[in-house]
Enzyme design. Structure first.
Site, PDB file in Angstrom:
ATOM      1  N   ARG A 193       0.808  -1.224   0.000  1.00  0.00           N
ATOM      2  CA  ARG A 193       0.000   0.000   0.000  1.00  0.00           C
ATOM      3  C   ARG A 193       0.842   1.275   0.000  1.00  0.00           C
ATOM      4  NH1 ARG A 193      -5.327  -2.010   1.553  1.00  0.00           N
ATOM      5  NH2 ARG A 193      -5.162  -3.851   2.856  1.00  0.00           N
TER       6      ARG A 193
ATOM      7  N   LYS B 125     -15.335  -2.988   1.296  1.00  0.00           N
ATOM      8  CA  LYS B 125     -14.003  -2.953   0.700  1.00  0.00           C
ATOM      9  C   LYS B 125     -13.087  -1.947   1.399  1.00  0.00           C
ATOM     10  CE  LYS B 125     -15.227  -5.852  -2.531  1.00  0.00           C
ATOM     11  NZ  LYS B 125     -16.440  -6.306  -1.862  1.00  0.00           N
ATOM     12  N   ASP B 126     -11.780  -2.204   1.309  1.00  0.00           N
ATOM     13  CA  ASP B 126     -10.760  -1.393   1.963  1.00  0.00           C
ATOM     14  C   ASP B 126     -10.768   0.061   1.515  1.00  0.00           C
ATOM     15  OD1 ASP B 126      -9.814  -3.497   3.410  1.00  0.00           O
ATOM     16  OD2 ASP B 126      -8.036  -3.837   2.197  1.00  0.00           O
ATOM     17  N   ARG B 127     -10.340   0.905   2.426  1.00  0.00           N
ATOM     18  CA  ARG B 127     -10.156   2.326   2.110  1.00  0.00           C
ATOM     19  C   ARG B 127      -8.846   2.555   1.361  1.00  0.00           C
ATOM     20  NH1 ARG B 127      -9.365   7.064   6.711  1.00  0.00           N
ATOM     21  NH2 ARG B 127      -8.948   8.782   5.281  1.00  0.00           N
TER      22      ARG B 127
ATOM     23  N   LYS C 122     -13.796   3.033  -6.420  1.00  0.00           N
ATOM     24  CA  LYS C 122     -13.471   4.018  -5.395  1.00  0.00           C
ATOM     25  C   LYS C 122     -11.998   3.934  -5.029  1.00  0.00           C
ATOM     26  CE  LYS C 122     -14.841   1.159  -1.438  1.00  0.00           C
ATOM     27  NZ  LYS C 122     -13.481   1.054  -0.900  1.00  0.00           N
TER      28      LYS C 122
END
Length: 360
Positions: free
Chosen positions: A29, A87-89, A58
């Protein structure tokens, strides 16, 4: 803390690894584009009906944040917006959302930085939580000390034996502390009032016990074997059955046809019995817990092992990219931890800032 009782804080180091291959380490990330998730739907919208499905991409937002903005900008009630998964940010993710079709004309007013509506299509019913087959991940590992070949060798073992279906650190919040507050909720000692946050926190306690149960199985050579009293699940049909003869059923587990399940405790699911029940009670007692504590939860069963689909490793200049598909409710961090042999994705946000899969 009572002597002999283990902390409720999530730590990868407390959970057994399946593989003993060299880890690559590395960085995840570094940018949202390094962690891509594409929802694999259980079905596609038909093109007709009273609900409008939106295919949404997104970046830098949780699913809950997007739902709140849709609701506020279009005048839709939160509960009328349907989602299949959360879902992940810190990722670029693609998923379907739904809302009543009567709001279609208002979509032109929706604007949120980092969010794009890629497609719209009608369907006959609202999208419900869990109405997905799985998720496709494409994840970049940077600054790896190990090689892509090492990662590929570990991935090959996981393809053959399956992946320990641990709940990842996303479930446990900042510094892994969600379960401590969740226990207060279960005991009626918490001052938190938001029902969604209370639900997520108590789910983290269920998840911690499941992780411990699974880790004990790995430690005792039971990852791909069965015990008398196990509730095993068939991977092809989804059927669940009680294991009466472990010696007869374990070869099926070793061939990947069936796997044990663990209990996410609650009023609608019975604890395991006999040998499997002893192991489950050991997992509970590690934290000083009992099944009765979870009476406010619905409960469920969860596979201890899942199998990868379309998994591959591609070398990059400073590391590698891993691509794979997992069934719904499973965490890619469980795979990455086996490849990297590091504390993957620890120290994340609090439960109001990070989405979590709700499976029980």
């Amino acid at each position: 803390m009572v002597e002999g009782i283990v902390s409720l804080v999530f730590e990868w180091s407390a959970l057994e690894l399946l593989t003993d291959t060299p880890g690559t380490s590395g960085q995840l990330r570094a940018a949202p584009e390094d962690f891509r998730v594409e929802e694999v739907p259980a079905y596609l919208p038909s093109g007709e009906g009273e609900h409008l499905y939106l295919l949404v991409e997104k970046r830098g937002h949780t699913t809950a944040q997007v739902v709140r903005e849709l609701s506020a900008q279009l005048g839709v009630r939160d509960r009328d917006v349907g989602v299949a998964g959360l879902k992940d940010r810190h990722a670029v993710t693609t998923q379907w959302l739904s809302l009543p079709a009567r709001y279609e004309a208002r979509l032109s007013r929706f604007a949120l930085t980092g969010v794009r509506i890629l497609e719209t299509r009608r369907h006959s019913n609202k999208l419900g939580l869990g109405h997905l087959r799985g998720n496709r991940f494409v994840i970049r590992v940077r600054n790896a000390a190990g090689t892509a070949d090492q990662a590929a060798a570990t991935l090959a073992l996981l393809r053959a034996r399956g992946v320990p279906n641990y709940f990842g650190p996303q479930r446990f919040g900042l510094r892994g502390l969600n379960a401590e507050e969740g226990l207060k909720v279960l005991r009626g000692e918490s001052r938190l009032r938001d029902p969604r946050v209370r639900r997520l926190l108590t789910t983290s306690v269920q998840s911690l016990v499941f992780n411990r149960f699974l880790s004990l199985r790995l430690a005792r050579g039971l990852f791909d074997r069965l015990l008398v009293g196990d509730m095993a699940k068939k991977h092809d049909t989804g059927g669940v059955f009680l294991v009466e003869d472990a010696a007869a059923e374990s070869p099926r587990a070793q061939r990947g046809e069936v796997s044990a399940t663990g209990t996410l405790f609650g009023k609608k699911v019975k604890p395991l019995t006999r040998d499997a029940g002893e192991l489950e009670r050991e997992a509970l007692s590690t934290f000083g817990l009992t099944p009765e504590l979870f009476a406010s939860r619905r409960g469920d069963r969860r596979l201890t092992r899942v199998f990868l689909e379309d998994a591959e490793v591609r070398p990059e200049e400073d590391g590698y990219t891993v691509a794979l598909t997992l069934p719904k409710g499973s965490f890619a961090t469980s795979v990455l931890r086996e490849l990297m042999k590091t504390e993957v994705d620890v120290a994340e946000e609090n439960p109001e800032e990070r989405d979590q899969e709700e499976t029980a």
